[in-house]
Design a protein around this motif. Structure first.
Motif, mmCIF file in Angstrom:
data_model
loop_
_atom_site.group_PDB
_atom_site.id
_atom_site.type_symbol
_atom_site.label_atom_id
_atom_site.label_comp_id
_atom_site.label_asym_id
_atom_site.label_seq_id
_atom_site.Cartn_x
_atom_site.Cartn_y
_atom_site.Cartn_z
ATOM 1 N N LEU A 1 118.821 1.765 -6.079
ATOM 2 C CA LEU A 1 118.747 0.399 -5.567
ATOM 3 C C LEU A 1 117.703 -0.414 -6.327
ATOM 4 C CD1 LEU A 1 119.451 -1.762 -3.481
ATOM 5 C CD2 LEU A 1 117.806 -0.700 -1.935
ATOM 6 N N LEU A 2 116.507 0.157 -6.488
ATOM 7 C CA LEU A 2 115.442 -0.577 -7.168
ATOM 8 C C LEU A 2 115.764 -0.824 -8.634
ATOM 9 C CD1 LEU A 2 112.192 1.031 -5.715
ATOM 10 C CD2 LEU A 2 113.152 -1.208 -5.225
ATOM 11 N N GLY A 3 116.518 0.110 -9.252
ATOM 12 C CA GLY A 3 116.904 -0.079 -10.648
ATOM 13 C C GLY A 3 117.733 -1.343 -10.823
ATOM 14 N N GLY A 4 118.702 -1.547 -9.924
ATOM 15 C CA GLY A 4 119.518 -2.752 -9.990
ATOM 16 C C GLY A 4 118.702 -4.012 -9.762
ATOM 17 N N ILE A 5 117.734 -3.934 -8.834
ATOM 18 C CA ILE A 5 116.882 -5.086 -8.564
ATOM 19 C C ILE A 5 116.028 -5.424 -9.784
ATOM 20 C CG2 ILE A 5 114.965 -5.913 -7.156
ATOM 21 C CD1 ILE A 5 116.084 -4.259 -4.849
ATOM 22 N N LEU A 6 115.444 -4.398 -10.403
ATOM 23 C CA LEU A 6 114.584 -4.626 -11.567
ATOM 24 C C LEU A 6 115.369 -5.174 -12.752
ATOM 25 C CD1 LEU A 6 112.253 -1.485 -11.411
ATOM 26 C CD2 LEU A 6 111.613 -3.855 -10.996
ATOM 27 N N VAL A 7 116.591 -4.682 -12.937
ATOM 28 C CA VAL A 7 117.425 -5.200 -14.026
ATOM 29 C C VAL A 7 117.652 -6.692 -13.851
ATOM 30 C CG1 VAL A 7 119.740 -5.159 -15.011
ATOM 31 C CG2 VAL A 7 118.554 -3.010 -14.570
ATOM 32 N N ASP A 8 117.846 -7.123 -12.615
ATOM 33 C CA ASP A 8 118.095 -8.540 -12.345
ATOM 34 C C ASP A 8 116.834 -9.387 -12.523
ATOM 35 O OD1 ASP A 8 120.781 -8.233 -11.829
ATOM 36 O OD2 ASP A 8 120.500 -7.936 -9.675
ATOM 37 N N ILE A 9 115.729 -8.959 -11.933
ATOM 38 C CA ILE A 9 114.534 -9.810 -11.963
ATOM 39 C C ILE A 9 113.817 -9.779 -13.307
ATOM 40 C CG2 ILE A 9 114.214 -9.524 -9.481
ATOM 41 C CD1 ILE A 9 111.895 -7.673 -10.044
ATOM 42 N N LEU A 10 114.085 -8.736 -14.132
ATOM 43 C CA LEU A 10 113.438 -8.638 -15.440
ATOM 44 C C LEU A 10 114.364 -9.042 -16.583
ATOM 45 C CD1 LEU A 10 111.497 -5.253 -15.057
ATOM 46 C CD2 LEU A 10 110.611 -7.572 -14.773
ATOM 47 N N SER A 11 115.547 -9.534 -16.264
ATOM 48 C CA SER A 11 116.498 -9.961 -17.294
ATOM 49 C C SER A 11 115.864 -11.032 -18.184
ATOM 50 C CB SER A 11 117.759 -10.521 -16.634
ATOM 51 O OG SER A 11 118.586 -11.143 -17.600
ATOM 52 N N PRO A 12 115.995 -10.902 -19.516
ATOM 53 C CA PRO A 12 115.387 -11.900 -20.420
ATOM 54 C C PRO A 12 116.059 -13.266 -20.352
ATOM 55 C CG PRO A 12 116.714 -10.331 -21.658
ATOM 56 C CD PRO A 12 116.654 -9.813 -20.257
ATOM 57 N N SER A 13 117.285 -13.333 -19.834
ATOM 58 C CA SER A 13 118.009 -14.604 -19.803
ATOM 59 C C SER A 13 117.964 -15.282 -18.439
ATOM 60 C CB SER A 13 119.469 -14.385 -20.208
ATOM 61 O OG SER A 13 120.091 -13.431 -19.354
ATOM 62 N N SER A 14 118.110 -14.498 -17.364
ATOM 63 C CA SER A 14 118.194 -15.105 -16.036
ATOM 64 C C SER A 14 117.212 -14.528 -15.029
ATOM 65 C CB SER A 14 119.625 -14.938 -15.491
ATOM 66 O OG SER A 14 119.965 -13.547 -15.402
ATOM 67 N N GLY A 15 116.361 -13.580 -15.443
ATOM 68 C CA GLY A 15 115.424 -12.953 -14.516
ATOM 69 C C GLY A 15 114.332 -13.897 -14.060
ATOM 70 N N ILE A 16 113.907 -13.740 -12.817
ATOM 71 C CA ILE A 16 112.902 -14.639 -12.253
ATOM 72 C C ILE A 16 111.553 -14.494 -12.954
ATOM 73 C CG2 ILE A 16 112.226 -12.977 -10.463
ATOM 74 C CD1 ILE A 16 111.787 -15.346 -8.593
ATOM 75 N N VAL A 17 111.246 -13.284 -13.446
ATOM 76 C CA VAL A 17 109.969 -13.067 -14.126
ATOM 77 C C VAL A 17 109.910 -13.860 -15.427
ATOM 78 C CG1 VAL A 17 108.481 -11.359 -15.232
ATOM 79 C CG2 VAL A 17 109.640 -10.800 -13.086
ATOM 80 N N ASN A 18 110.978 -13.792 -16.240
ATOM 81 C CA ASN A 18 110.975 -14.524 -17.497
ATOM 82 C C ASN A 18 111.087 -16.031 -17.284
ATOM 83 O OD1 ASN A 18 110.795 -12.805 -19.962
ATOM 84 N ND2 ASN A 18 112.460 -11.700 -18.947
ATOM 85 N N ARG A 19 111.726 -16.432 -16.204
ATOM 86 C CA ARG A 19 111.763 -17.870 -15.888
ATOM 87 C C ARG A 19 110.355 -18.363 -15.559
ATOM 88 N NH1 ARG A 19 117.099 -19.324 -12.186
ATOM 89 N NH2 ARG A 19 118.675 -18.801 -13.755
ATOM 90 N N LEU A 20 109.609 -17.542 -14.834
ATOM 91 C CA LEU A 20 108.237 -17.905 -14.498
ATOM 92 C C LEU A 20 107.377 -17.968 -15.761
ATOM 93 C CD1 LEU A 20 106.141 -18.462 -12.267
ATOM 94 C CD2 LEU A 20 105.768 -15.990 -12.127
ATOM 95 N N LEU A 21 107.566 -16.993 -16.655
ATOM 96 C CA LEU A 21 106.816 -17.011 -17.917
ATOM 97 C C LEU A 21 107.179 -18.226 -18.753
ATOM 98 C CD1 LEU A 21 107.030 -13.227 -18.951
ATOM 99 C CD2 LEU A 21 105.072 -14.427 -17.971
ATOM 100 N N GLY A 22 108.453 -18.622 -18.666
ATOM 101 C CA GLY A 22 108.900 -19.782 -19.431
ATOM 102 C C GLY A 22 108.218 -21.066 -19.017
ATOM 103 N N THR A 23 107.837 -21.174 -17.739
ATOM 104 C CA THR A 23 107.140 -22.383 -17.281
ATOM 105 C C THR A 23 105.767 -22.518 -17.924
ATOM 106 O OG1 THR A 23 106.207 -21.220 -15.358
ATOM 107 C CG2 THR A 23 108.337 -22.314 -15.067
ATOM 108 N N PHE A 24 105.232 -21.401 -18.440
ATOM 109 C CA PHE A 24 103.946 -21.432 -19.139
ATOM 110 C C PHE A 24 104.122 -21.432 -20.661
ATOM 111 C CE2 PHE A 24 103.064 -19.470 -15.025
ATOM 112 C CZ PHE A 24 101.987 -20.220 -14.593
ATOM 113 N N GLY A 25 105.368 -21.610 -21.101
ATOM 114 C CA GLY A 25 105.641 -21.682 -22.525
ATOM 115 C C GLY A 25 105.685 -20.333 -23.218
ATOM 116 N N ILE A 26 105.848 -19.259 -22.459
ATOM 117 C CA ILE A 26 105.896 -17.911 -23.026
ATOM 118 C C ILE A 26 107.345 -17.533 -23.307
ATOM 119 C CG2 ILE A 26 105.322 -15.480 -22.653
ATOM 120 C CD1 ILE A 26 103.119 -16.381 -20.767
#
Length: 299
Positions: free
Chosen positions: A122-147
């Protein structure tokens, strides 16, 4: 004497019977498969009719091109998990111990404990989604800081640390409870005396809290030595891919691929057997250390 004692305690032995049967069937009977490590195993011939090759599988294992990297990955990931798995729950337990509002304290305890009950499937599927380089929430958050987007699960530079951080996040809540239990054994009079002497919270933590937790810290640290070759098969199997074999392939995943994907049963069994022997030695050493330094023993 023995017959009389057994006649008196037979209900207890009867309760143990199902567990004993399960251990024999699933733990001892399969040990006959160890012979595969010394054979050129062919399933159609079975264990007792396959060609005996002696130490050839072990020799091939030592000469395998990537075996050094696989052992290094296993040790590197396992050691980081052990260190993080000690430091984070100790820190959280000390911080929670300072909280005076019981409702907030119990709420935090519950929230950090919940991930322990979730499977890595279950957690593997969640991590794949939130860490996705294109649509993951983590990379979207990093993008707001220009990363620039980070491929956490597809980059050899990031993958081992992603494994460690996600494993610590999942398990530190369970360990925190152990350390909180250790804190309850500290005499409150020590804090009162220190407060009268003018000691602040930091000094109380350093001179009272940490020494009071030291026995359980030593115990948990020494017992973790026995798991130094267990870097977490279930987690890595659900998160890794060919792109990160270089940094994420460990002994257990290597055994899985050799045995089930490349049907090299002899090599896979040889690697697994060697790992089991080394783990047994480390486990014996860790229990010896736990008894010597923390007074802990199971027998």
């Amino acid at each position: 004497m023995i017959i009389k004692r057994f006649a008196k305690e037979w209900p207890l032995h009867l309760l143990l019977l199902p567990a004993i049967v399960l251990v024999i069937v699933f733990s001892y009977v399969p040990m006959a498969g160890i012979a595969i490590a010394f054979e050129k195993f062919i399933p159609s011939k079975g264990i007792f009719r396959s060609e005996w090759v002696g130490w050839a599988n072990f020799q091939y294992m030592l000469e395998y091109p990537g075996i050094g990297r696989i052992v290094y990955n296993t040790l590197f990931i396992a050691v980081m998990k052990i260190v993080g798995g000690l430091l984070v729950p100790i820190t959280i337990a000390i911080l929670l111990n300072e909280v005076r509002k019981e409702v907030f304290k119990r709420t935090v305890q519950t929230l950090v404990y919940l991930p322990h009950f979730l499977s890595w499937v279950l957690l593997g599927g969640i991590l794949v989604d939130i860490l996705s380089p294109s649509s993951g929430i983590v990379n979207r958050l990093l993008g707001t800081f220009g990363i620039e987007p980070v491929f956490f699960l597809g980059s050899n530079d990031w993958f081992p640390y992603t494994l460690v951080i996600s494993d610590i996040w999942k398990e530190f809540g369970f360990s925190t409870i152990v350390y909180l239990a250790a804190l309850t054994a500290i005499n409150p009079a020590l804090y009162e005396a220190a407060e009268v002497d003018g000691a602040g919270r930091l000094k109380m933590t350093w001179h009272i809290t940490l020494p009071g937790m030291l026995p359980i810290i030593v115990l948990m640290a020494t017992l973790s030595v026995g798991n130094i070759l267990n870097a977490g098969f279930e987690q890595i199997f659900n998160l890794y891919g060919p792109a990160v074999y270089e940094s994420g392939d460990i002994i257990d995943t290597f055994v899985y691929r050799m045995g089930f994907e490349q049907v090299h049963y002899g090599l896979a069994t040889a690697v697994g057997l060697l790992k089991s022997v080394v783990s047994l030695v480390l486990l014996s050493v860790s229990y010896g250390m736990a008894y010597r330094f923390a007074g802990y023993r199971i027998f």
